[in-house]
Design a protein around this motif. Structure first.
Motif, PDB file in Angstrom:
ATOM      1  N   THR A 206      -6.176  -0.190   9.548  1.00 36.05           N
ATOM      2  CA  THR A 206      -5.607   0.104   8.222  1.00 36.05           C
ATOM      3  C   THR A 206      -4.851   1.416   8.253  1.00 36.05           C
TER       4      THR A 206
ATOM      5  N   PHE B 214      -0.738   2.146   7.536  1.00 38.61           N
ATOM      6  CA  PHE B 214      -0.142   3.062   6.554  1.00 38.61           C
ATOM      7  C   PHE B 214       0.798   4.066   7.230  1.00 38.61           C
TER       8      PHE B 214
ATOM      9  N   TRP C 290       6.443   9.273  -0.704  1.00 37.96           N
ATOM     10  CA  TRP C 290       5.377   8.611   0.065  1.00 37.96           C
ATOM     11  C   TRP C 290       5.689   8.609   1.558  1.00 37.96           C
TER      12      TRP C 290
ATOM     13  N   LEU D  36       2.815   9.831   4.154  1.00 39.78           N
ATOM     14  CA  LEU D  36       2.140   8.850   5.019  1.00 39.78           C
ATOM     15  C   LEU D  36       2.456   9.083   6.493  1.00 39.78           C
TER      16      LEU D  36
ATOM     17  N   LEU E  20      -2.330  12.239   6.786  1.00 37.70           N
ATOM     18  CA  LEU E  20      -3.466  11.376   6.447  1.00 37.70           C
ATOM     19  C   LEU E  20      -4.751  11.895   7.104  1.00 37.70           C
TER      20      LEU E  20
ATOM     21  N   PHE F  76      -0.166   4.058  -6.678  1.00 38.34           N
ATOM     22  CA  PHE F  76      -0.259   3.872  -5.231  1.00 38.34           C
ATOM     23  C   PHE F  76      -1.318   4.764  -4.584  1.00 38.34           C
ATOM     24  N   HIS F  77      -1.560   5.938  -5.145  1.00 38.00           N
ATOM     25  CA  HIS F  77      -2.573   6.824  -4.561  1.00 38.00           C
ATOM     26  C   HIS F  77      -3.960   6.179  -4.645  1.00 38.00           C
TER      27      HIS F  77
ATOM     28  N   ILE G 260      -4.107   3.369  -1.920  1.00 33.79           N
ATOM     29  CA  ILE G 260      -4.368   3.791  -0.532  1.00 33.79           C
ATOM     30  C   ILE G 260      -5.767   4.402  -0.400  1.00 33.79           C
ATOM     31  N   SER G 261      -6.252   5.056  -1.443  1.00 36.81           N
ATOM     32  CA  SER G 261      -7.592   5.658  -1.388  1.00 36.81           C
ATOM     33  C   SER G 261      -8.658   4.585  -1.178  1.00 36.81           C
TER      34      SER G 261
ATOM     35  N   LEU H  51      -8.116   3.021   2.503  1.00 40.18           N
ATOM     36  CA  LEU H  51      -8.405   3.933   3.627  1.00 40.18           C
ATOM     37  C   LEU H  51      -9.861   4.374   3.674  1.00 40.18           C
TER      38      LEU H  51
ATOM     39  N   ARG I 267       2.530  -4.413  -0.409  1.00 42.59           N
ATOM     40  CA  ARG I 267       1.420  -5.276   0.019  1.00 42.59           C
ATOM     41  C   ARG I 267       1.892  -6.249   1.100  1.00 42.59           C
TER      42      ARG I 267
ATOM     43  N   LEU J  49       2.507  -4.409   4.403  1.00 42.53           N
ATOM     44  CA  LEU J  49       1.245  -4.018   5.059  1.00 42.53           C
ATOM     45  C   LEU J  49       0.577  -5.224   5.720  1.00 42.53           C
TER      46      LEU J  49
END
Length: 346
Positions: A7, A11, A61, A65, A70, A100-101, A104-105, A108, A129, A132
């Motif tokens: 994952t 990202f 972003w 990223l 990260l 979006f935050h 990803i939280s 991840l 999506r 990814l």
């Protein structure tokens, strides 16, 4: 390679892709064309999502990223603490990729997303999506977008207005949750700001047409403040009035103020109105005079639950530099609630 690492790598690759796209590095990549089409569709569905603003969000972003950023962010936490769970996200849609935050939280930290997207911002996040899942097919089962009622989740993160927050509390208040309400951002000026600082403040005021909770909607100025210096410094943003939706709001709000006989200051593309509240309408900026800085600091501390960012230079604790409100870092959590910590401890 474990699932978390896969994952993480996905990202990082997403960040590289967005960086190449925003810098127009021409590659024979069909995903470039798909993102171009997604930006056009997002604008078609939501007139506030201009290409310029979407690219600004994407480039932000892209900068965040990276493997280094990260790692730096997540190194503050023990991710092995996490117990795999399904997290419901109810996303806002006021600015591009505003949720979006949270997205990803959740991923991840090793959890599954079940998201209710805002109809105002469902195109860009759906593209991401898809990209990814293209990079890491295993993510397909970790990202679910739900159009109907949300069910079978272990925790919820919901972002909305003061009105919707009451509804969220009623439905989700019993389980682990983060529920966000309306917040606004302000600037505290001393009167000694440079033209460059005041010009940068324009970015905080006008970016995303002032629709974000990190957008400056009000300024505090010392008594006797010379607004001419502010208007001169903001003049370079005057082209904003050519955007129809913004212009309609400007005309409407100006008419309302004039009919109500409010005293306003106006430069043809933004209206300044003296007002004690924080949330100014589109194309308006509220202002309030202060005489004693210490008294103002106390007031802002007491009302901190209404504030997202405070822009100033050497005046306020935890201040944000001029021009930087719309470039939050990965650790700049909305409402100062640590989302990752919440996810790991739930």
């Amino acid at each position: 390679m474990n699932d978390h690492h896969k994952t993480f790598i996905a990202f990082v690759k997403l960040g590289e892709f967005l960086s190449d796209f925003c810098q127009s590095k021409s590659k024979n990549d069909p995903w470039f064309e798909k993102l171009d089409a997604a930006i056009d569709l997002a604008k078609h569905k939501n007139g506030w999502f201009t290409r310029d603003n979407v690219l600004f969000a994407l480039s932000g972003w892209a900068d965040l990223l990276t493997e280094e950023n990260l790692n730096l962010w997540l190194s503050e936490y023990d991710l092995t603490q996490n117990r795999h769970k399904t997290v419901a996200l109810i996303m806002a849609g006021n600015i591009p990729l505003v949720g979006f935050h949270d997205f990803i939280s959740v991923l991840l930290t090793g959890n599954k997303v079940i998201a209710k997207l805002s109809s105002n911002d469902d195109v860009l996040i759906s593209f991401i999506r898809d990209y990814l899942v293209y990079l890491e097919p295993e993510l397909q089962k970790s990202i679910v977008f739900e159009k109907g009622q949300l069910s079978d989740f272990d925790a919820v993160i919901a972002t909305g207005s003061n009105n919707t927050s009451r509804y969220f509390e009623h439905y989700f208040g019993k389980g682990p949750h983060i529920i966000r309400k309306n917040r606004n951002s302000i600037a505290v000026l001393s009167g000694d700001e440079t033209t460059a600082q005041l010009n940068a403040l324009g970015e905080d005021i006008f970016r995303y047409y002032g629709l974000g909770c990190r957008s400056v909607s009000k300024i505090f100025v010392p008594k006797g403040y010379d607004f001419d210096q502010l208007f001169k410094a903001l003049y370079s943003y005057n082209k904003i009035i050519h955007q129809n939706k913004y212009a309609n709001n400007y005309d409407y709000n100006k008419a309302v103020y004039l009919m109500s006989e409010f005293k306003i200051l106006d430069n043809g593309f933004i209206i300044l109105k003296q007002d004690e509240t924080y949330a100014s309408p589109i194309a308006s900026l509220f202002y309030e005079f202060y005489e004693d800085l210490e008294v103002l600091k106390m007031k802002l501390k007491e009302e901190s639950d209404q504030l997202q960012c405070i822009v100033s230079k050497g005046i306020i604790e935890n201040e944000v530099a001029f021009g930087e409100t719309q470039r939050p870092g990965l650790s700049d959590y909305a409402d100062n609630v640590d989302t990752v910590d919440f996810l790991l401890k739930t």
